[in-house]
Structure formats: structure tokens, C-alpha cells
Design a protein around this motif. Structure first.
Motif, mmCIF file in Angstrom:
data_model
loop_
_atom_site.group_PDB
_atom_site.id
_atom_site.type_symbol
_atom_site.label_atom_id
_atom_site.label_comp_id
_atom_site.label_asym_id
_atom_site.label_seq_id
_atom_site.Cartn_x
_atom_site.Cartn_y
_atom_site.Cartn_z
ATOM 1 N N TRP A 461 0.828 -1.195 0.000
ATOM 2 C CA TRP A 461 0.000 0.000 0.000
ATOM 3 C C TRP A 461 0.872 1.259 0.000
ATOM 4 C CZ3 TRP A 461 -0.778 -4.516 2.463
ATOM 5 C CH2 TRP A 461 -1.997 -5.157 2.239
ATOM 6 N N ASN A 462 0.548 2.203 -0.865
ATOM 7 C CA ASN A 462 1.210 3.520 -0.954
ATOM 8 C C ASN A 462 2.677 3.463 -1.383
ATOM 9 O OD1 ASN A 462 -1.196 4.725 0.068
ATOM 10 N ND2 ASN A 462 -0.572 4.014 2.099
ATOM 11 N N GLN A 463 3.079 2.352 -1.966
ATOM 12 C CA GLN A 463 4.489 2.236 -2.399
ATOM 13 C C GLN A 463 4.613 2.420 -3.911
ATOM 14 O OE1 GLN A 463 7.282 1.538 -0.315
ATOM 15 N NE2 GLN A 463 5.817 2.084 1.262
ATOM 16 N N GLU A 464 3.860 3.366 -4.465
ATOM 17 C CA GLU A 464 3.950 3.617 -5.910
ATOM 18 C C GLU A 464 5.362 4.013 -6.325
ATOM 19 O OE1 GLU A 464 1.271 4.465 -4.220
ATOM 20 O OE2 GLU A 464 -0.498 3.978 -5.415
ATOM 21 N N THR A 465 6.054 4.760 -5.468
ATOM 22 C CA THR A 465 7.392 5.226 -5.843
ATOM 23 C C THR A 465 8.307 4.052 -6.152
ATOM 24 O OG1 THR A 465 7.080 7.093 -4.394
ATOM 25 C CG2 THR A 465 9.324 6.697 -5.128
ATOM 26 N N SER A 466 8.391 3.096 -5.211
ATOM 27 C CA SER A 466 9.294 1.966 -5.452
ATOM 28 C C SER A 466 8.761 1.070 -6.574
ATOM 29 C CB SER A 466 9.529 1.174 -4.164
ATOM 30 O OG SER A 466 8.311 0.790 -3.615
ATOM 31 N N LEU A 467 7.442 0.981 -6.692
ATOM 32 C CA LEU A 467 6.847 0.182 -7.781
ATOM 33 C C LEU A 467 7.274 0.756 -9.144
ATOM 34 C CD1 LEU A 467 4.733 -2.019 -8.658
ATOM 35 C CD2 LEU A 467 3.014 -0.218 -8.588
ATOM 36 N N LEU A 468 7.163 2.079 -9.271
ATOM 37 C CA LEU A 468 7.517 2.730 -10.535
ATOM 38 C C LEU A 468 9.028 2.675 -10.770
ATOM 39 C CD1 LEU A 468 5.040 5.699 -10.172
ATOM 40 C CD2 LEU A 468 5.017 4.090 -12.072
ATOM 41 N N GLN A 469 9.806 2.731 -9.689
ATOM 42 C CA GLN A 469 11.263 2.614 -9.833
ATOM 43 C C GLN A 469 11.637 1.259 -10.416
ATOM 44 O OE1 GLN A 469 12.754 3.186 -5.885
ATOM 45 N NE2 GLN A 469 12.832 5.401 -6.056
ATOM 46 N N LEU A 470 11.107 0.198 -9.815
ATOM 47 C CA LEU A 470 11.448 -1.153 -10.295
ATOM 48 C C LEU A 470 10.980 -1.335 -11.741
ATOM 49 C CD1 LEU A 470 12.506 -4.044 -9.751
ATOM 50 C CD2 LEU A 470 10.200 -4.650 -9.022
ATOM 51 N N ALA A 471 9.738 -0.900 -12.017
ATOM 52 C CA ALA A 471 9.195 -1.061 -13.378
ATOM 53 C C ALA A 471 10.050 -0.275 -14.376
ATOM 54 C CB ALA A 471 7.753 -0.579 -13.413
ATOM 55 N N GLY A 472 10.479 0.913 -13.983
ATOM 56 C CA GLY A 472 11.287 1.761 -14.870
ATOM 57 C C GLY A 472 12.646 1.141 -15.163
ATOM 58 N N ILE A 473 13.250 0.555 -14.155
ATOM 59 C CA ILE A 473 14.566 -0.065 -14.349
ATOM 60 C C ILE A 473 14.440 -1.285 -15.266
ATOM 61 C CG2 ILE A 473 16.395 -1.342 -13.147
ATOM 62 C CD1 ILE A 473 15.724 0.618 -10.727
ATOM 63 N N TYR A 474 13.415 -2.077 -15.026
ATOM 64 C CA TYR A 474 13.189 -3.268 -15.868
ATOM 65 C C TYR A 474 12.928 -2.837 -17.322
ATOM 66 C CZ TYR A 474 10.889 -7.326 -17.861
ATOM 67 O OH TYR A 474 10.549 -8.366 -18.689
ATOM 68 N N GLU A 475 12.109 -1.799 -17.469
ATOM 69 C CA GLU A 475 11.767 -1.306 -18.814
ATOM 70 C C GLU A 475 13.019 -0.840 -19.565
ATOM 71 O OE1 GLU A 475 10.137 2.742 -19.017
ATOM 72 O OE2 GLU A 475 8.425 1.875 -20.057
ATOM 73 N N LYS A 476 13.889 -0.127 -18.866
ATOM 74 C CA LYS A 476 15.113 0.382 -19.510
ATOM 75 C C LYS A 476 16.019 -0.758 -19.942
ATOM 76 C CE LYS A 476 15.671 5.112 -18.132
ATOM 77 N NZ LYS A 476 14.486 5.359 -17.313
ATOM 78 N N LYS A 477 16.030 -1.809 -19.149
ATOM 79 C CA LYS A 477 16.863 -2.973 -19.457
ATOM 80 C C LYS A 477 16.305 -3.698 -20.689
ATOM 81 C CE LYS A 477 20.269 -5.442 -17.618
ATOM 82 N NZ LYS A 477 21.584 -4.835 -17.488
ATOM 83 N N LEU A 478 14.980 -3.828 -20.733
ATOM 84 C CA LEU A 478 14.360 -4.640 -21.804
ATOM 85 C C LEU A 478 14.231 -3.867 -23.119
ATOM 86 C CD1 LEU A 478 13.228 -7.553 -21.675
ATOM 87 C CD2 LEU A 478 10.944 -6.548 -21.619
ATOM 88 N N LYS A 479 14.025 -2.562 -23.034
ATOM 89 C CA LYS A 479 13.836 -1.706 -24.231
ATOM 90 C C LYS A 479 12.751 -2.253 -25.159
ATOM 91 C CE LYS A 479 18.445 0.373 -24.439
ATOM 92 N NZ LYS A 479 18.979 -0.042 -23.163
ATOM 93 N N TRP A 480 11.659 -2.755 -24.584
ATOM 94 C CA TRP A 480 10.598 -3.417 -25.359
ATOM 95 C C TRP A 480 9.992 -2.478 -26.398
ATOM 96 C CZ3 TRP A 480 5.493 -3.285 -26.710
ATOM 97 C CH2 TRP A 480 4.887 -4.491 -27.071
ATOM 98 N N SER A 481 9.634 -1.253 -25.948
ATOM 99 C CA SER A 481 8.919 -0.357 -26.866
ATOM 100 C C SER A 481 9.813 0.169 -27.989
ATOM 101 C CB SER A 481 8.264 0.797 -26.099
ATOM 102 O OG SER A 481 9.247 1.513 -25.420
ATOM 103 N N GLU A 482 11.133 0.057 -27.796
ATOM 104 C CA GLU A 482 12.021 0.450 -28.898
ATOM 105 C C GLU A 482 12.098 -0.655 -29.947
ATOM 106 O OE1 GLU A 482 15.876 1.655 -27.388
ATOM 107 O OE2 GLU A 482 14.885 2.756 -25.761
ATOM 108 N N ARG A 483 11.763 -1.890 -29.533
ATOM 109 C CA ARG A 483 11.887 -3.032 -30.456
ATOM 110 C C ARG A 483 10.596 -3.344 -31.199
ATOM 111 N NH1 ARG A 483 13.691 -6.671 -25.757
ATOM 112 N NH2 ARG A 483 13.136 -8.417 -27.071
ATOM 113 N N TYR A 484 9.460 -3.019 -30.585
ATOM 114 C CA TYR A 484 8.176 -3.432 -31.193
ATOM 115 C C TYR A 484 7.222 -2.251 -31.349
ATOM 116 C CZ TYR A 484 9.909 -7.944 -29.451
ATOM 117 O OH TYR A 484 10.665 -9.043 -29.183
#
Lengths: 488, 93
Positions: A461-484
Motif C-alpha cells: 500500500w502507498n508504495q507507488e514510488t518503489s513500484l515505478l522505480q522497479l518497473a522503470g529499471i526493468y523497462e530500460k533494461k528490456l527496451k521493449w517499446s524500442e523493439r516493437y
């Protein structure tokens, strides 16, 4: 900059491009207007789009003296049609509200306007947010931009399809049992369901009041965070609104190291298709490579979450939708000889669609004398047990993860005749609503038939900051939207 | 749980919905299948805790007078109105 490039930009890039005068506000607006006119008919993603209404907002924005102080200056934002907008109709995808124009803006709309965003229109949805495929709209089904024969997911299907097809960089959705995350997963975009109460629901047409949340759908985690920062915060007009502060997102990979992540074992079983299973395993490996400790955990209560949801949400819906009576707003049956009682019955029966009637009746039954304890009461009790179990897990783990949906987007018409099979497609997302925790869906893979697959991350509950941090780091690693990208 | 046509009609009446005979059959089948599914909750051990369904977050506003939308605005979306009143069919003959 060419219009193709502008339409691919994130909200953040649009704001900074306007600030540095790399392009003008008129270029941004013209790009997205032209793209909407070209692509929208194939997707059926919009229920309202007006260049005149857009122009009025742009003219007002041009008069502002310090655009740099507006965090979303010039960003086109689409809005799900169950969120009240005083300059556009709000129909909830239903005939019963055809042509209804609210007398006020929802709090999220006021906050977006105050931040400099341009409300670009209203998106198609399952009627009153009741559905997982966007086939329950009175205005026709939305098509998935990755494959026009498939559903975009629901109920915020129009919002997810429009963002994926680059008709806007940002859209708002609402999530009662997965209605932001499941379409985000099906359309290959980011969808955030905030903590219950983190974003005001004033002006959201209520479906299941103890579950409903408004959240952003974007093509990047960074944009989701920017929009969440604008729309979240306490609102005295919503009695369930939380007090919360501002959230910044550091990009350090060190944040993931040693974090404890639980994989919900009940959501990685045989119910998932092979592509989803494969992509999810890859995501787990990626998180481990980033230094996280990932291990399986059991949440047996989740097996009962669909049963809980379809009693609690429908019970609340049966009460919330009682206000549609043909007297104060919305559709009224035109028979001149009808009595007052017949007017209620006829207006509601003519105005509501099949699925909405079904859920109203299910909820009415669950609340009725003689069945209340055996159905609604039991579901409430089970929900408390689920919440306690989630709390226990978060005492040992920082995050919980699962595939967002057991499958990729299914074909239009494939599940519509079997409501139970449709309901079961929400097994991964419902628990976050029942517990009230924040959860995000981000792209994590692609099926063999080129359909996106989503990873769901849940936080306490109320941990959006860390949720968005983890999601952002994973996204940068995967670069999904740059590939598809979808070919629309 | 067995749902018969009478029960569907009764629930529809409580929900202020008018159903055709085809719709009664349609909802009878669907409700029976969904209610059969949700009965799996019987397998979950019930805790002694009494759940009320009320939100844990409940903030109260100060009891102060504020301007409201006003009668003219309130009736603006009504399908039928007369001045600042909602118009309904005659109730008393």
C-alpha cells in the motif's frame, strides 16, 4: 520534426520539446489530430472526438505566460468515457447515458487541465466498465492495434488501444478488477492501478466503489509516473481519498539489488499459455540478473479472488446503478402512457446492455434477503482473509509479480458467449483490487504470433514510488517499446 | 445452486428491470453457472472476523455550507423538466 516522429514521442519528450522550442504547440496538436482521424476508424477507440473542443483548450493554453511551470503543457490526453468532462459527453459506453454532458469536471480532469494537458477526447470502453474485452460497449467493440481481429482487453480497451497506436502519449483508464492492467498487457503499453484512494474518484461514474481506481495508461513508466504525480493527492470531494506526497523516480539499478520479489505460484500454473509462461520466466531471469532475490510464494486465497470479486463488485454495482432511472439524466423510455413505475422499468431495460443487466441482477441476488450471508457476507469475509494474506507476504517481500493475464489478446467473439470463461481471464489482476494495493503492467515479451505479453508487479500500500522505480529499471533494461510497434 | 425462471423474474423485479421470456432463459442459464462457480467460497474457512465492506479510509468534511450546482443546472440534463422541476408521469389520478 516530422509528424511521424512527434506522434512517437513520450509525454516527457513533448513537454521538453515544447520548452526548448524544438517544435510548436500547433505542430503537436495537428500531428495527433491527423493521426486520430486516420487511425481511429479502424480501431473504434473513441466515442467522442472534436477538433473544436480541442482548439478551445489550445487557444487557452497559448495565453499562458509561463508554460514551463505546467508539468504536462501541451500533452494530449485521452480519457475513458466513465470520467466526467464538462465540455464532452460522458456515456460510460452505454445507451442509457447517450448524449449526457456532465455539469462538472472530475477531479482528475481538473488536475490534468491545471497541469497544461489537452483533453483530446473520450475513449470507448465496456459498458459501465463491466467487461474484459471491450465487446460490451453500446458503441461497438474496440480492435487491438496489433491484430484488428483481436480484442484490446477491457474495460479500458479504447484508452490502451489509442496509446499503443500512438494516437496520444497518455490516456486515463479505470481499474476495478484489472481494467487498466489487462488491456495494457494486451496492447503492449504501461498501465498503473494506484493504491485504493491515491487518486480521487470524484467524477468517476461508480461501478464497484470499494475497488474502483483511476490510473494512467502510457508507453513508458516515466510518463506513468509523471501523470500519476499530477492526478494523485488528497481530494476533499472524495471521502476515500488518501493524503500523499510527491514522487520522484531515481534511475539507479542499485535499487533492485537485494530486493525480495515473490512470484505468486498460483498464477504461473497450467492456466497460462506457452508464450506467456516463457516471457514471464525470461522476466524473472532479468530481475535476478539485476540483483533481485526472486522466489516462489504461495497465495492460496487468490484462487477464490474471482468468486469474491463477482459478488462484491456486482453487489456494489447493483446499488450504484440504481440511480439510472430515466428521471434526472440519461435515457427515458418514450411511451406516453406509462406509469412512473413502468417508466423506471422501461428506461432501465431499454438503456442497459446485456452484461450490465446480468451484473445488476447478480448483485441484487447476492444482497437479497435469505442469500446475503451465504454470498455477499461470505465474499466480504474471504476478502479480509485475502488482505491479511497479502499483508503477511509483504512483511517478507518487497514486491509480488505474476503475468498480468494468463493469455495474450483473444479473438473478438471468442469468449463473449461464455461469461465465466471471460471472468477467469482476470485471475491475475483482481487480487490487487480486493487488497487495495498498487500494481502495474509493463510489456515483458512478444508471442510467436506477435502479440504483446505483460508483466504485473504489485507493491505494498502507498508504495507507488518503489513500484515505478522497479518497473522503470526493468523497462530500460528490456527496451521493449524500442523493439516493437503495431502496424497501424 | 438451482435457479428457476420464477427466481430470475423475482430478482429482475427487485433490480427494476423488465425481462422478456427469452431474456429470462438467457439469464437463468448464466446466473446458474456463475452462482455455481462462486459457491467455491464455501471451501474457504470462514474467519470469525465480521467484515462490513466499509472502506478503511473514511475522511470526513467539515460541516460548512458551500455553493451547489443550483436548480437550473441540476435539471439541464433531465429528459423532461418543467422550469426547475423534474417532470414525471402523473402519480395521483
Amino acid at each position: 520534426m516530422s509528424s511521424t516522429k512527434i506522434s512517437s514521442l513520450s509525454a516527457k519528450a513533448i513537454v521538453s520539446g515544447l520548452a526548448s522550442r524544438s517544435f510548436a504547440l500547433d505542430d503537436v496538436i495537428a500531428t495527433f489530430v491527423e493521426r486520430t482521424k486516420k487511425v481511429c476508424p479502424a480501431l473504434n477507440s473513441h466515442v467522442f472526438f472534436s477538433e473544436e473542443v480541442i482548439s478551445k483548450q489550445v487557444d487557452a493554453l497559448k495565453k499562458t505566460s509561463n508554460p514551463e511551470s505546467y508539468p504536462l503543457f501541451g500533452v494530449p490526453v485521452l480519457v475513458k468515457d466513465n470520467i466526467c468532462t464538462m465540455d464532452m459527453p460522458t456515456t460510460c459506453g452505454s445507451k442509457i447515458l447517450a448524449g449526457y454532458v456532465p455539469q462538472y469536471d472530475a477531479t482528475v480532469i481538473s488536475r490534468l487541465r491545471n497541469a497544461g494537458a489537452v483533453i483530446f477526447g473520450k475513449t470507448n470502453q465496456d459498458e459501465f466498465a463491466m467487461g474484459s474485452s471491450n465487446e460490451n460497449s453500446a458503441y461497438g467493440p474496440v480492435k487491438n492495434p496489433w491484430d484488428l481481429e483481436r480484442v484490446p482487453g477491457g474495460s479500458s480497451g479504447g484508452s490502451a488501444a489509442a496509446v499503443a497506436a500512438e494516437l496520444v502519449p497518455v490516456a486515463l483508464g479505470s481499474d476495478t478488477g484489472g481494467s487498466i492492467r489487462q488491456p495494457a498487457s494486451f496492447c503492449g503499453v504501461v498501465g498503473l492501478k494506484p493504491t485504493y484512494g491515491a487518486v480521487s474518484r470524484y467524477g468517476l461514474v461508480a461501478y464497484g466503489s470499494s475497488l474502483d481506481c483511476i490510473g494512467p495508461i502510457t508507453r513508458s513508466v516515466e510518463d506513468a509516473a509523471m501523470v500519476f504525480d499530477v492526478i494523485s493527492g488528497h481530494d476533499p470531494k472524495d471521502a476515500t481519498s488518501l493524503h500523499s506526497g510527491s514522487r520522484e523516480i531515481p534511475n539507479s539499478e542499485a535499487m533492485v539489488s537485494k530486493k525480495r520479489i515473490g512470484v505468486i505460484s498460483e498464477l504461473i500454473g497450467t492456466g497460462n499459455d506457452l508464450d506467456t509462461t516463457h516471457s514471464f520466466k525470461e522476466a524473472v531471469l532479468e530481475l535476478k540478473a539485476l540483483g533481485a532475490v526472486v522466489e516462489e510464494v504461495s497465495l492460496p486465497e487468490i484462487e477464490y479472488s474471482i468468486a469474491m470479486y463477482y459478488l462484491i463488485a456486482t453487489a456494489e454495482a447493483s446499488s450504484n446503478l440504481a440511480r439510472f432511472d430515466g428521471i434526472r439524466f440519461g435515457h427515458r423510455s418514450s411511451d406516453p402512457t406509462q406509469s412512473l413505475k413502468e417508466l423506471y422499468l422501461n428506461s432501465r431495460s431499454e438503456g442497459f446492455g446485456k452484461e450490465v443487466k446480468q451484473r445488476i441482477m447478480l448483485g441484487t441476488f447476492a444482497l437479497s434477503s435469505g442469500y446475503y450471508d451465504a454470498y455477499y457476507g461470505k465474499a466480504l469475509n474471504a476478502r479480509e482473509q485475502l488482505k491479511s494474506a497479502v499483508k503477511r507476504l509483504f512483511s517478507q517481500y518487497d514486491f509480488l509479480i505474476s503475468p498480468t493475464s494468463p493469455t495474450t489478446a483473444f479473438k473478438i467473439g471468442e469468449k463473449i458467449a461464455d461469461p465465466l470463461s471471460m471472468y477467469l481471464s482476470d485471475i491475475g489482476t483482481i487480487a490487487a483490487n480486493l487488497a487495495g494495493i498498487p500494481a502495474i503492467s509493463i510489456p515483458c515479451g512478444m508471442s510467436e504470433s506477435r502479440l504483446p505479453i505483460g508483466l504485473q508487479i504489485m507493491a505494498p500500500w502507498n508504495q507507488e514510488t518503489s513500484l515505478l522505480q522497479l518497473a522503470g529499471i526493468y523497462e530500460k533494461k528490456l527496451k521493449w517499446s524500442e523493439r516493437y510497434k503495431p502496424n497501424v | 445452486m438451482q435457479i428457476d425462471a420464477h427466481m430470475v423474474a423475482q430478482v429482475a423485479k427487485l433490480a427494476h428491470l423488465k425481462l422478456s421470456s427469452e431474456e429470462i432463459v438467457y439469464y437463468q442459464n448464466h446466473l446458474e453457472s456463475i452462482l455455481g462457480y462462486v459457491q467455491q467460497l464455501d471451501k474457504m474457512a470462514q474467519s470469525q472476523q465480521v467484515a462490513t465492506g466499509e472502506s478503511e479510509i473514511q475522511s470526513e468534511r467539515e460541516d460548512v455550507r458551500r455553493p451547489s450546482v443550483g436548480a437550473e443546472q441540476a435539471v439541464i440534463q433531465a429528459p423532461d423538466s418543467s422550469g426547475t422541476f423534474f417532470q414525471v408521469p402523473r402519480i395521483i389520478e
